[in-house]
Motif scaffolding. Sequence first.
Motif, PDB file in Angstrom:
ATOM      1  N   THR A 120      65.090 -32.151 -23.804  1.00 33.58           N
ATOM      2  CA  THR A 120      65.670 -31.057 -22.859  1.00 33.58           C
ATOM      3  C   THR A 120      65.510 -31.502 -21.611  1.00 33.58           C
ATOM      4  O   THR A 120      66.353 -31.010 -20.704  1.00 33.58           O
ATOM      5  CB  THR A 120      65.111 -29.719 -23.209  1.00 33.58           C
ATOM      6  N   LEU A 126      64.814 -34.764 -20.024  1.00 30.41           N
ATOM      7  CA  LEU A 126      65.189 -35.967 -19.420  1.00 30.41           C
ATOM      8  C   LEU A 126      66.675 -36.307 -19.554  1.00 30.41           C
ATOM      9  O   LEU A 126      67.459 -35.791 -20.752  1.00 30.41           O
ATOM     10  CB  LEU A 126      64.344 -37.178 -20.069  1.00 30.41           C
ATOM     11  N   ALA A 127      67.343 -36.790 -18.738  1.00 29.29           N
ATOM     12  CA  ALA A 127      68.519 -37.316 -19.093  1.00 29.29           C
ATOM     13  C   ALA A 127      68.515 -38.554 -20.249  1.00 29.29           C
ATOM     14  O   ALA A 127      67.665 -39.074 -20.460  1.00 29.29           O
ATOM     15  CB  ALA A 127      69.300 -37.887 -17.783  1.00 29.29           C
ATOM     16  N   PRO A 128      69.830 -38.734 -20.767  1.00 28.00           N
ATOM     17  CA  PRO A 128      69.973 -39.649 -21.745  1.00 28.00           C
ATOM     18  C   PRO A 128      69.237 -40.972 -21.236  1.00 28.00           C
ATOM     19  O   PRO A 128      68.517 -41.775 -22.152  1.00 28.00           O
ATOM     20  CB  PRO A 128      71.154 -39.617 -22.138  1.00 28.00           C
ATOM     21  N   GLU A 129      69.709 -41.529 -20.199  1.00 28.67           N
ATOM     22  CA  GLU A 129      69.279 -42.880 -19.871  1.00 28.67           C
ATOM     23  C   GLU A 129      67.562 -42.833 -19.698  1.00 28.67           C
ATOM     24  O   GLU A 129      67.060 -43.960 -20.186  1.00 28.67           O
ATOM     25  CB  GLU A 129      69.861 -43.169 -18.401  1.00 28.67           C
ATOM     26  N   GLN A 130      67.008 -41.637 -19.243  1.00 27.95           N
ATOM     27  CA  GLN A 130      65.739 -41.748 -19.064  1.00 27.95           C
ATOM     28  C   GLN A 130      65.173 -41.522 -20.529  1.00 27.95           C
ATOM     29  O   GLN A 130      63.874 -42.389 -20.722  1.00 27.95           O
ATOM     30  CB  GLN A 130      65.212 -40.402 -18.288  1.00 27.95           C
ATOM     31  N   ARG A 131      65.462 -40.956 -21.345  1.00 29.01           N
ATOM     32  CA  ARG A 131      65.290 -40.889 -22.853  1.00 29.01           C
ATOM     33  C   ARG A 131      65.146 -42.532 -23.310  1.00 29.01           C
ATOM     34  O   ARG A 131      64.282 -42.876 -24.019  1.00 29.01           O
ATOM     35  CB  ARG A 131      65.802 -39.868 -23.640  1.00 29.01           C
TER      36      ARG A 131
END
Length: 147
Positions: free
Chosen positions: A91, A93-98
Motif C-alpha cells: 500500500t 510503495l508504487a508498483p515500480e518501487q515494489r
Amino acid sequence: MNDWFASLKSIVGRHEPGDDPHALPRAAAALLLELAVTDEGGDAAELDIVHEAMRRTFGLGTAELQDLLDQAHQAQRESVSLYEFTRQLRTGLAPEQRAELVEWMWRVAYADARLEKHEEHLVRRVADLLAVPHPEFVRRKLLARGD
C-alpha cells in the motif's frame, strides 16, 4: 479480556506505518534480511547487498542505516508472517518501487553466487504478496542475475 486486546493491538500497531517515516524502509529491510539469513545466518556478501539497497533506495546515512537495520532485524525475528511487512509495502510503495524491491531481493539471493530453492521460493512469495506481475518478477530476476 481488555489486556488481551491491548496486547494484540500493540503487536499489530508495531508494524503500522502511521507517522513513522522509517516504517516502509524498516519493512523493506526486514524482507531483505529474511532472505539474507535463510541460509545459515547469511554471509557478508548478502548483508552488503542489503546495506546497499537501503542506502540507494531510501537514502539512509551510515548511523541511520545501522539503527534501522537493527530495528528491522528485531521486527523480522518477532514477525509471524511476511504479510506483516508486505501489506505495508504493497500500500505504501508504487508498483515500480515494489518491483525494484523484488530485484533487490534477487540480488541478495544471488550475492553468494548460488540460488537456493528456498531463496527462490521466498522471493516468489514476496513478489506475489507485493502484487508484482509475473513478467516483471522474471525481468527483475534476469536483471539481478546479470549484475
